[in-house]
Enzyme design. Sequence first.
Site, PDB file in Angstrom:
ATOM      1  N   ARG A   1      49.565  94.320  41.193  1.00  0.00           N
ATOM      2  CA  ARG A   1      48.140  94.139  41.511  1.00  0.00           C
ATOM      3  C   ARG A   1      47.576  92.838  40.956  1.00  0.00           C
ATOM      4  O   ARG A   1      46.490  92.415  41.330  1.00  0.00           O
ATOM      5  CB  ARG A   1      47.342  95.351  40.989  1.00  0.00           C
ATOM      6  CG  ARG A   1      47.643  96.635  41.748  1.00  0.00           C
ATOM      7  CD  ARG A   1      47.145  97.878  41.009  1.00  0.00           C
ATOM      8  NE  ARG A   1      48.057  98.301  39.941  1.00  0.00           N
ATOM      9  CZ  ARG A   1      47.853  99.346  39.139  1.00  0.00           C
ATOM     10  NH1 ARG A   1      46.751 100.072  39.284  1.00  0.00           N
ATOM     11  NH2 ARG A   1      48.732  99.665  38.202  1.00  0.00           N
TER      12      ARG A   1
ATOM     13  N   GLN B   1      64.830  98.183  31.432  1.00  0.00           N
ATOM     14  CA  GLN B   1      64.679  99.214  32.465  1.00  0.00           C
ATOM     15  C   GLN B   1      64.938  98.483  33.789  1.00  0.00           C
ATOM     16  O   GLN B   1      64.070  97.763  34.286  1.00  0.00           O
ATOM     17  CB  GLN B   1      63.250  99.785  32.414  1.00  0.00           C
ATOM     18  CG  GLN B   1      62.996 100.903  33.403  1.00  0.00           C
ATOM     19  CD  GLN B   1      61.500 101.186  33.596  1.00  0.00           C
ATOM     20  OE1 GLN B   1      60.648 100.372  33.271  1.00  0.00           O
ATOM     21  NE2 GLN B   1      61.195 102.349  34.147  1.00  0.00           N
TER      22      GLN B   1
ATOM     23  N   ASN C   1      50.660  48.955  22.099  1.00  0.00           N
ATOM     24  CA  ASN C   1      51.745  49.650  21.389  1.00  0.00           C
ATOM     25  C   ASN C   1      53.003  49.820  22.207  1.00  0.00           C
ATOM     26  O   ASN C   1      54.042  50.164  21.665  1.00  0.00           O
ATOM     27  CB  ASN C   1      51.248  51.015  20.907  1.00  0.00           C
ATOM     28  CG  ASN C   1      50.780  51.894  22.053  1.00  0.00           C
ATOM     29  OD1 ASN C   1      50.265  51.402  23.058  1.00  0.00           O
ATOM     30  ND2 ASN C   1      50.972  53.192  21.918  1.00  0.00           N
TER      31      ASN C   1
ATOM     32  N   SER D   1      35.890  41.883  18.714  1.00  0.00           N
ATOM     33  CA  SER D   1      35.862  42.499  20.041  1.00  0.00           C
ATOM     34  C   SER D   1      36.948  41.938  20.944  1.00  0.00           C
ATOM     35  O   SER D   1      37.351  40.792  20.800  1.00  0.00           O
ATOM     36  CB  SER D   1      34.499  42.237  20.695  1.00  0.00           C
ATOM     37  OG  SER D   1      33.541  43.020  20.042  1.00  0.00           O
TER      38      SER D   1
HETATM   39  C1  UD1 Z   1      48.822 104.195  33.360  1.00  0.00           C
HETATM   40  C2  UD1 Z   1      48.709 105.725  33.238  1.00  0.00           C
HETATM   41  C3  UD1 Z   1      47.248 106.114  33.444  1.00  0.00           C
HETATM   42  C4  UD1 Z   1      46.377 105.406  32.427  1.00  0.00           C
HETATM   43  C5  UD1 Z   1      46.611 103.898  32.462  1.00  0.00           C
HETATM   44  C6  UD1 Z   1      45.910 103.252  31.274  1.00  0.00           C
HETATM   45  C7  UD1 Z   1      50.827 106.643  34.065  1.00  0.00           C
HETATM   46  C8  UD1 Z   1      51.497 107.316  35.186  1.00  0.00           C
HETATM   47  N1  UD1 Z   1      49.550 106.344  34.254  1.00  0.00           N
HETATM   48  O1  UD1 Z   1      48.452 103.853  34.684  1.00  0.00           O
HETATM   49  O2  UD1 Z   1      47.101 107.525  33.313  1.00  0.00           O
HETATM   50  O3  UD1 Z   1      45.008 105.698  32.689  1.00  0.00           O
HETATM   51  O4  UD1 Z   1      47.997 103.575  32.375  1.00  0.00           O
HETATM   52  O5  UD1 Z   1      45.919 101.856  31.318  1.00  0.00           O
HETATM   53  O6  UD1 Z   1      51.435 106.422  33.041  1.00  0.00           O
HETATM   54  N2  UD1 Z   1      55.747 100.278  33.065  1.00  0.00           N
HETATM   55  C9  UD1 Z   1      57.090 100.170  32.748  1.00  0.00           C
HETATM   56  N3  UD1 Z   1      58.004 100.701  33.606  1.00  0.00           N
HETATM   57  C10 UD1 Z   1      57.646 101.346  34.739  1.00  0.00           C
HETATM   58  C11 UD1 Z   1      56.273 101.462  35.044  1.00  0.00           C
HETATM   59  C12 UD1 Z   1      55.348 100.909  34.185  1.00  0.00           C
HETATM   60  O7  UD1 Z   1      57.465  99.593  31.718  1.00  0.00           O
HETATM   61  O8  UD1 Z   1      58.540 101.811  35.451  1.00  0.00           O
HETATM   62  C13 UD1 Z   1      54.764  99.681  32.138  1.00  0.00           C
HETATM   63  C14 UD1 Z   1      53.919  98.612  32.788  1.00  0.00           C
HETATM   64  O9  UD1 Z   1      54.533  97.338  32.637  1.00  0.00           O
HETATM   65  C15 UD1 Z   1      52.612  98.706  32.028  1.00  0.00           C
HETATM   66  C16 UD1 Z   1      52.552 100.171  31.588  1.00  0.00           C
HETATM   67  O10 UD1 Z   1      53.864 100.673  31.716  1.00  0.00           O
HETATM   68  O11 UD1 Z   1      52.586  97.886  30.894  1.00  0.00           O
HETATM   69  C17 UD1 Z   1      51.597 100.987  32.435  1.00  0.00           C
HETATM   70  O12 UD1 Z   1      52.015 100.915  33.800  1.00  0.00           O
HETATM   71  P1  UD1 Z   1      50.968 100.701  34.974  1.00  0.00           P
HETATM   72  O13 UD1 Z   1      51.697 100.645  36.251  1.00  0.00           O
HETATM   73  O14 UD1 Z   1      50.049  99.593  34.658  1.00  0.00           O
HETATM   74  O15 UD1 Z   1      50.178 102.087  34.897  1.00  0.00           O
HETATM   75  P2  UD1 Z   1      48.683 102.418  35.349  1.00  0.00           P
HETATM   76  O16 UD1 Z   1      48.658 102.579  36.800  1.00  0.00           O
HETATM   77  O17 UD1 Z   1      47.774 101.427  34.766  1.00  0.00           O
HETATM   78 CA    CA Z   2      48.011  99.571  33.680  1.00  0.00          CA
END
Ligand code: UD1
Ligand code: CA
Length: 482
Positions: free
Chosen positions: A44, A99, A412, A431
């Site tokens: 996003r 991962q 320089n 100057s």
């Molecule tokens: C997540 C939470 C949501 C919460 C929000 C808060 C879940 C399903 N949802 O949503 O309830 O309100 O955070 O900010 O957890 N990431 C990984 N591996 C993955 C997926 C994500 O490392 O496979 C990491 C992302 O890089 C990120 C974090 O986990 O730093 C959160 O993932 P993101 O996709 O941003 O979750 P949200 O949709 O924001």
């Molecule tokens: Ca997030």
Amino acid sequence: MGDGVIGNTLGFGPNVEGSSPSPPANFKQMRITGIILAAGKGTRMKSDLPKVLHTVLGKKLISYAIDSISGIDDTYVVVGHEADQVIQSMPSDIKTIIQHEQKGTGHAVSVVMESTSFQEDNSEYILIIPGDVPLISDVDVEELINKVISSESSVGFLSSHVSNPFGYGRVVRGKDTIEIIEERDCSEDQKKIDEINSGIYCFKKDFLTRYIKELDTSNAQGELYITDLIGIANNEKKDIVIVQVDEHSIQGINSMGQLNEVEDTLQKKIIQSFMEDGVYFQDPTSTYIDESVKISSGAKIFANSHIKGNTVIEENCEIGPNAQINDSHIGQGSKVINSVIDESKIESNGSIGPFAHIRPGSELADNVKVGAFAETKKSKIGKGSKIPHLAYVGDAELGTEVNFSAGAITVNYDGKNKHKTDIKDGAFIGSDVMLVAPVTIGKEAMIGAGSVITKDVPEKSLGIERSDQKNIEGYVDRKKKK
Ligand code: UD1
Ligand code: CA
């Protein structure tokens, strides 16, 4: 509904409302492992840069995450998208787990738990934080950990009532149920709930190990959600702690718009705290100050000033309007007007600008003036010396009380190499002088205006290089007649 422990069957457990102080900090005796989730692409954001490498006030999101849990014994960072780039940006002692495919936040945690080093780890509690929530308060995290440990709960998380819950997981509380439901899985009624999940959890390790295997992908995104463990804990009649915190501290960053919101929140907070310390701001809305900057009391910051990086502004400085200062030290009582300063040091009572450019490696002693359209680079300038207008001083060393007049420059660069200009105490450079380096101008020597100086000038001598002036009488009238 306040903070507290949600009991297994009857709604609320023993230390319900948040007003009751948490028991003495006992987590210091417990072994806690931190997991930072930072493998996601950040689709996003619509940017090529991995999300956690975006910066808020000059500091990377991943660094905020690491710093926010620096008190934890052991921390793993889950990386995936552009893993090499993310790993390179972190301190080398941080453990990383890759991962390879990002199958959700629950999957990210399970990848850590399956790793050999984690299995050898003897921690009792696991703290999980997202890499995209930079304003996490360590006080809130500490409270969460304390409450989970003291109530012997299986899990706890930080939540908040927010003005715009869109995009976050909602905390859905029933009569004696609790679960987290993601935006995309919410019913229309659930979308109206304004209490959101922060993404910050503390789990008892036994619980996490036992139940993470039960996550499934039956949700709108087909991912393994760590959030489902809250519903699972509830079904299993385990105690759950919810600590409600300020909405700003758990603002997440999923888009450029949210990045700007978080940056704005933090900027206001930083400026507010400087004001409390006695720093004046003429116009906070046009002032940009990195998280790393230090400003002492009595300083005045005027409109449209950008103060970045490792910059220190000492007492009673006047900065701006329109100053841009990067990685520099500005000594007490100095004034910087309409100017740019990069990687330089200015001692006390400097006077910079308007329209000066102090480039990297400039070291200005006390009471130095660099004025309009003057530029310095990699030069030491002694006490009380003046470069008041239209000048260039590069690769030079100026002693004390040197006067470097308008239009004078150090030459320089010969097209291949840079050479040094050495100007001793009290010298007077007239100057429009070209000082062709390498060259030394002796103590209290004077250089006549317009000279191109290619040879050293001894102490107290006049160095002058220009042809004698001719006056041709009657020339103008004769020319008109032609
Ligand atoms: C997540 C939470 C949501 C919460 C929000 C808060 C879940 C399903 N949802 O949503 O309830 O309100 O955070 O900010 O957890 N990431 C990984 N591996 C993955 C997926 C994500 O490392 O496979 C990491 C992302 O890089 C990120 C974090 O986990 O730093 C959160 O993932 P993101 O996709 O941003 O979750 P949200 O949709 O924001
Ligand atoms: Ca997030």
